[in-house]
Scaffold this active site. Sequence first.
Site, PDB file in Angstrom:
ATOM      1  N   SER A  63      -9.936  -0.734   7.129  1.00 23.75           N
ATOM      2  CA  SER A  63      -9.377  -0.539   5.792  1.00 23.75           C
ATOM      3  C   SER A  63      -8.652  -1.734   5.210  1.00 23.75           C
ATOM      4  O   SER A  63      -8.280  -1.715   4.034  1.00 23.75           O
ATOM      5  CB  SER A  63      -8.436   0.671   5.794  1.00 23.75           C
ATOM      6  OG  SER A  63      -9.172   1.862   5.923  1.00 23.75           O
ATOM      7  N   SER A 106      -9.671   1.691   3.002  1.00 18.53           N
ATOM      8  CA  SER A 106      -8.858   2.475   2.099  1.00 18.53           C
ATOM      9  C   SER A 106      -7.847   1.656   1.316  1.00 18.53           C
ATOM     10  O   SER A 106      -7.247   2.140   0.351  1.00 18.53           O
ATOM     11  CB  SER A 106      -8.107   3.545   2.900  1.00 18.53           C
ATOM     12  OG  SER A 106      -7.223   2.967   3.850  1.00 18.53           O
ATOM     13  N   LYS A 131       0.842  -1.201   0.000  1.00 20.02           N
ATOM     14  CA  LYS A 131       0.000   0.000   0.000  1.00 20.02           C
ATOM     15  C   LYS A 131       0.873   1.246   0.000  1.00 20.02           C
ATOM     16  O   LYS A 131       1.834   1.351   0.774  1.00 20.02           O
ATOM     17  CB  LYS A 131      -0.913  -0.018   1.232  1.00 20.02           C
ATOM     18  CG  LYS A 131      -1.944   1.118   1.283  1.00 20.02           C
ATOM     19  CD  LYS A 131      -2.835   0.949   2.510  1.00 20.02           C
ATOM     20  CE  LYS A 131      -3.914   2.030   2.580  1.00 20.02           C
ATOM     21  NZ  LYS A 131      -4.791   1.839   3.755  1.00 20.02           N
TER      22      LYS A 131
END
Length: 467
Positions: free
Chosen positions: A182, A158, A84
């Site tokens: 997330s 997210s 990420k």
Amino acid sequence: MGVDLPQRPDDHDFVTVDEIAARVHAGASARGEIDQALERVATDRFNAFIATDADALNRADAIDAAVAAGSDPGPLAGVPIALKDIIDHQGRTTTAGSSFYRNHAQRSAPVVSRLEAAGAVIVGRTGLHEFAYGFSSENDWFGPVRNPWDPTTSPGGSSGGSAVAVAAGIVPVAIGTDTGGSVRVPAALCGCMGLKVTHGRVPLTGVFPLAASLDTVGPMATTVADLAAVYAVIAGDDPDDPWSSPRPVAIPSGPATLSGLRVGVPHPWVDRPLSSRIAAGFDRFTAVLAEAGAVVVPVAASALDPTGLPRASYAEIAAVHREWITADPSRYGVGIRDRMLADMAHTTDAFTAALIWRSNLRMAFERVFQDVDVLVTPTTATLRKEIGTDLVEAGAGPEPYRPALSWFTTLVNQSGIPAIALPLAGTADAGPPVSAQVIGPWFCEDRLLSVGLALEASGIVGFTPPR
């Protein structure tokens, strides 16, 4: 003009961490594994990646040289992993999905260093909701990440890019962060598995903060065994992280015994409206658990109610962004700008009240876990969020998507406990499979992973490729 949308992934084999590492240890080419992964990254049709790692093949060559020399490159030898783009990797630029933040990392976050020391190869950086502050991964600066089950829909957030990278078969494992759900929300919407660790179990050093007292780092994968393999590598103390715990890391030794497992279904937490697929899937899940010998009991816990969550619990976000957003709000996307500006208005009294609420929540969970081994809930109230709309259907008519997606995940972060999102086998006939969340006490990731292994071995949970 219409937008040309990507098709679902082509049929191909989904390989596991153990399969790749075993091949590389036996002399198969790590370069070959990584070259294929890079080709998949380069042809990513779902906007899952922000950047490809230019040094990945050199890393693979070093692994091949180690094997040829008789050295053990580690338990994740040659395994391609997506990261990420909020986690620092030395020599790469962290954007946090924003228009302006560009940190050319001088050192890697411990989670990255530990993965590389175990032989893994980072092949690219994945897209996310801007500054990890949202649940859709519809990014104003990089474009929306698209769900491989239906590219007109969101993968959740997210950590949406990380979930897509796994669900689409680009990599077997991806790393995300989880502050309110997330990791688990995108795992649910994309049909893969995600582990949210105890706060303090995996270091936060080198991870751009959303709310540091809630932030966690965790893996997503297509098997529980892969989650466990990566967890064993990244978990552990970091003296440079003030949130890190020195507790020893317990690794699951194998599947748990479902017979006699005390499973709690918390009310009123689970009583909110759910999409019909989720309601039916979750009811079947608890019934199958009971058939397998688990002791499934209702748990009355009035404090476990997301409607009581004080907004001031997120006052930390203001501390991170106050200077930047005050100086130039236009640098923030419309998707987060107004929410972030509202965070600036929290008073000390409101934040203090939120801390008291969080302490009460933590004690409520502690009391519940005196009577049960794990709690189970759905992971989300719906599995479908169309890109470009803020409303979803979750059983009681249209409602805002954020509470529908985070209803079952946020309380876990607020209390600091671990949880795992697991796709239920046989429920993927009309979209991604229904996802169940299994929640455990603090620092009991080994228990959750052992339960997950047992559920997987019994065919109750399992990954289904998008179709």
